[in-house]
Design a protein around this motif. Structure first.
Motif, PDB file in Angstrom:
ATOM      1  N   LYS A 272       0.833  -1.211   0.000  1.00 18.14           N
ATOM      2  CA  LYS A 272       0.000   0.000   0.000  1.00 18.14           C
ATOM      3  C   LYS A 272       0.867   1.261   0.000  1.00 18.14           C
ATOM      4  O   LYS A 272       0.549   2.252  -0.675  1.00 18.14           O
ATOM      5  CB  LYS A 272      -0.929  -0.020   1.210  1.00 18.14           C
ATOM      6  CG  LYS A 272      -2.077  -1.020   1.097  1.00 18.14           C
ATOM      7  CD  LYS A 272      -2.986  -0.948   2.310  1.00 18.14           C
ATOM      8  CE  LYS A 272      -4.231  -1.835   2.150  1.00 18.14           C
ATOM      9  NZ  LYS A 272      -3.894  -3.252   2.012  1.00 18.14           N
TER      10      LYS A 272
ATOM     11  N   SER B 254     -19.914  -4.500   5.438  1.00 18.98           N
ATOM     12  CA  SER B 254     -18.998  -3.894   6.409  1.00 18.98           C
ATOM     13  C   SER B 254     -18.028  -2.911   5.760  1.00 18.98           C
ATOM     14  O   SER B 254     -17.423  -2.085   6.452  1.00 18.98           O
ATOM     15  CB  SER B 254     -18.209  -4.982   7.139  1.00 18.98           C
ATOM     16  OG  SER B 254     -17.220  -5.565   6.305  1.00 18.98           O
ATOM     17  N   VAL B 255     -17.870  -2.991   4.427  1.00 15.47           N
ATOM     18  CA  VAL B 255     -16.997  -2.036   3.735  1.00 15.47           C
ATOM     19  C   VAL B 255     -17.801  -1.135   2.802  1.00 15.47           C
ATOM     20  O   VAL B 255     -17.249  -0.517   1.895  1.00 15.47           O
ATOM     21  CB  VAL B 255     -15.881  -2.769   2.955  1.00 15.47           C
ATOM     22  CG1 VAL B 255     -14.957  -3.510   3.903  1.00 15.47           C
ATOM     23  CG2 VAL B 255     -16.448  -3.719   1.901  1.00 15.47           C
TER      24      VAL B 255
ATOM     25  N   VAL C 244      -9.997  -3.361  -3.086  1.00 17.00           N
ATOM     26  CA  VAL C 244      -8.971  -3.414  -2.027  1.00 17.00           C
ATOM     27  C   VAL C 244      -9.610  -3.578  -0.656  1.00 17.00           C
ATOM     28  O   VAL C 244      -9.160  -4.394   0.161  1.00 17.00           O
ATOM     29  CB  VAL C 244      -8.085  -2.156  -2.066  1.00 17.00           C
ATOM     30  CG1 VAL C 244      -7.146  -2.126  -0.857  1.00 17.00           C
ATOM     31  CG2 VAL C 244      -7.272  -2.120  -3.352  1.00 17.00           C
ATOM     32  N   GLU C 245     -10.676  -2.830  -0.396  1.00 10.39           N
ATOM     33  CA  GLU C 245     -11.344  -2.925   0.901  1.00 10.39           C
ATOM     34  C   GLU C 245     -11.889  -4.340   1.140  1.00 10.39           C
ATOM     35  O   GLU C 245     -11.751  -4.892   2.239  1.00 10.39           O
ATOM     36  CB  GLU C 245     -12.485  -1.909   0.984  1.00 10.39           C
ATOM     37  CG  GLU C 245     -12.029  -0.456   0.966  1.00 10.39           C
ATOM     38  CD  GLU C 245     -11.884   0.120  -0.429  1.00 10.39           C
ATOM     39  OE1 GLU C 245     -11.859   1.355  -0.561  1.00 10.39           O
ATOM     40  OE2 GLU C 245     -11.779  -0.673  -1.398  1.00 10.39           O
ATOM     41  N   TYR C 246     -12.470  -4.901   0.098  1.00 11.85           N
ATOM     42  CA  TYR C 246     -13.042  -6.236   0.248  1.00 11.85           C
ATOM     43  C   TYR C 246     -11.939  -7.292   0.317  1.00 11.85           C
ATOM     44  O   TYR C 246     -12.042  -8.262   1.079  1.00 11.85           O
ATOM     45  CB  TYR C 246     -13.992  -6.536  -0.906  1.00 11.85           C
ATOM     46  CG  TYR C 246     -14.902  -7.714  -0.633  1.00 11.85           C
ATOM     47  CD1 TYR C 246     -15.976  -7.600   0.249  1.00 11.85           C
ATOM     48  CD2 TYR C 246     -14.689  -8.942  -1.245  1.00 11.85           C
ATOM     49  CE1 TYR C 246     -16.803  -8.670   0.513  1.00 11.85           C
ATOM     50  CE2 TYR C 246     -15.516 -10.017  -0.991  1.00 11.85           C
ATOM     51  CZ  TYR C 246     -16.561  -9.885  -0.107  1.00 11.85           C
ATOM     52  OH  TYR C 246     -17.394 -10.945   0.164  1.00 11.85           O
ATOM     53  N   HIS C 247     -10.905  -7.118  -0.460  1.00 13.96           N
ATOM     54  CA  HIS C 247      -9.721  -7.985  -0.414  1.00 13.96           C
ATOM     55  C   HIS C 247      -9.202  -8.077   1.016  1.00 13.96           C
ATOM     56  O   HIS C 247      -8.940  -9.167   1.544  1.00 13.96           O
ATOM     57  CB  HIS C 247      -8.662  -7.394  -1.355  1.00 13.96           C
ATOM     58  CG  HIS C 247      -7.288  -7.970  -1.237  1.00 13.96           C
ATOM     59  ND1 HIS C 247      -6.380  -7.554  -0.277  1.00 13.96           N
ATOM     60  CD2 HIS C 247      -6.650  -8.916  -1.972  1.00 13.96           C
ATOM     61  CE1 HIS C 247      -5.251  -8.210  -0.430  1.00 13.96           C
ATOM     62  NE2 HIS C 247      -5.384  -9.048  -1.453  1.00 13.96           N
ATOM     63  N   ASP C 248      -9.083  -6.922   1.669  1.00 10.56           N
ATOM     64  CA  ASP C 248      -8.525  -6.893   3.021  1.00 10.56           C
ATOM     65  C   ASP C 248      -9.463  -7.541   4.041  1.00 10.56           C
ATOM     66  O   ASP C 248      -9.018  -8.257   4.945  1.00 10.56           O
ATOM     67  CB  ASP C 248      -8.230  -5.447   3.431  1.00 10.56           C
ATOM     68  CG  ASP C 248      -7.094  -4.834   2.603  1.00 10.56           C
ATOM     69  OD1 ASP C 248      -6.438  -5.574   1.854  1.00 10.56           O
ATOM     70  OD2 ASP C 248      -6.882  -3.606   2.711  1.00 10.56           O
ATOM     71  N   VAL C 249     -10.767  -7.309   3.891  1.00  9.11           N
ATOM     72  CA  VAL C 249     -11.705  -7.866   4.871  1.00  9.11           C
ATOM     73  C   VAL C 249     -11.840  -9.387   4.696  1.00  9.11           C
ATOM     74  O   VAL C 249     -12.101 -10.106   5.666  1.00  9.11           O
ATOM     75  CB  VAL C 249     -13.076  -7.159   4.786  1.00  9.11           C
ATOM     76  CG1 VAL C 249     -13.930  -7.696   3.645  1.00  9.11           C
ATOM     77  CG2 VAL C 249     -13.826  -7.288   6.108  1.00  9.11           C
TER      78      VAL C 249
ATOM     79  N   LYS D 275     -14.610  -1.255  -4.856  1.00 10.78           N
ATOM     80  CA  LYS D 275     -14.205  -1.579  -3.484  1.00 10.78           C
ATOM     81  C   LYS D 275     -13.333  -2.836  -3.430  1.00 10.78           C
ATOM     82  O   LYS D 275     -13.358  -3.564  -2.441  1.00 10.78           O
ATOM     83  CB  LYS D 275     -15.448  -1.804  -2.618  1.00 10.78           C
ATOM     84  CG  LYS D 275     -16.294  -0.557  -2.376  1.00 10.78           C
ATOM     85  CD  LYS D 275     -15.742   0.254  -1.234  1.00 10.78           C
ATOM     86  CE  LYS D 275     -16.675   1.370  -0.826  1.00 10.78           C
ATOM     87  NZ  LYS D 275     -16.154   2.125   0.341  1.00 10.78           N
TER      88      LYS D 275
END
Length: 250
Positions: A108, A182-183, A153-158, A151
């Motif tokens: 990142k 949640s994202v 990256v956000e979903y990848h991380d969650v 979304k």
């Protein structure tokens, strides 16, 4: 010449003529047999080609490629740096989770510094490790639905933050939808894509491309076309990734 000799000559001449006629008949039979075989083979080839074409068309009709993917439609692009980092990941892979925990922040940072462009290839080589639920495919398909909504990256991380154990059933579709909420993925577009497995066939094409490129395990990290390996073939460390990016940029 005696009468007996002349009779024998006539008999031999008739025999030679009959042999020639028989040989000619055999040639005609062989020729027509060969032609018939060729016709059958051509017909079989045309039938086979038609069947294959119909199968390809049927497969293509089921495939929905997420808008915005790059690298021959196999990856999600993040960043705009001059060095390209290709990451091949499976959301059920515990070593991928380890790599994310260890190196995700560095990736990142390099993106924010405009040093790299990351291409995320979400593959499903561990479908066999989820008791028939095909969790790897479903998770990657859900990530694709998130990517369509901006979304990824956000979903990848969650997904990694909630990674199920390898060998378990994985998360249900309902849980994948809840993680999306949640994202910020609260709309029907994301929910329907996950529930209907819209992008699951696309995940299969990404995985097939991964195999055709000669890769066998995840995570696979490639910097400007060169695979990066850690110590003893282990996971590349943040330091090793940073060093490889610096060298590729020079």
């Amino acid at each position: 010449m005696s009468k007996g000799d002349r009779a024998r000559q006539r008999t031999n001449a008739r025999r030679i003529v009959e042999q020639q006629k028989a040989a000619e008949r055999r040639r005609r039979v062989t020729t027509w047999t060969s032609i018939a075989v060729v016709v059958v083979l051509v017909a079989a080839g045309l039938i086979g080609w038609t069947v294959l074409a119909q199968q390809d068309k049927a497969t293509a009709s089921k495939l929905t490629v997420p808008p915005g993917v790059v690298d021959d439609g196999t990856a999600w692009k993040v960043g705009d740096g001059p060095v390209t980092v290709d990451l091949y990941e499976d959301f059920m892979c515990p070593i991928c989770h380890e790599f994310e925990n260890q190196t995700g922040a560095t990736i990142k940072q390099l993106v924010q510094q405009h040093k790299i462009t990351v291409r995320y290839h979400t593959v499903s080589i561990l479908d066999r490790s989820s008791n028939g639920t095909k969790y790897s495919t479903r998770a990657a398909g859900a990530a694709a639905a998130a990517g369509v909504e901006g979304k990824f990256v956000e979903y990848h991380d969650v997904l990694y933050a909630n990674q199920p154990a390898e060998g378990s059933n994985g998360l249900t579709d309902a849980k994948l939808i809840d993680l999306g909420k949640s994202v910020g993925l609260t709309g029907d577009t994301f929910t329907n894509a996950v529930a209907k497995h819209t992008y699951d066939p696309w995940v299969t094409t990404v995985t097939n491309q991964f195999t055709r490129r000669g890769f066998t395990g995840t995570p696979t990290v490639v910097v400007n076309g060169k695979q990066l390996r850690g110590h003893n073939e282990g996971v590349p460390t943040p330091q090793l990734l940073t060093q490889a990016v610096t060298q590729a940029a020079s």
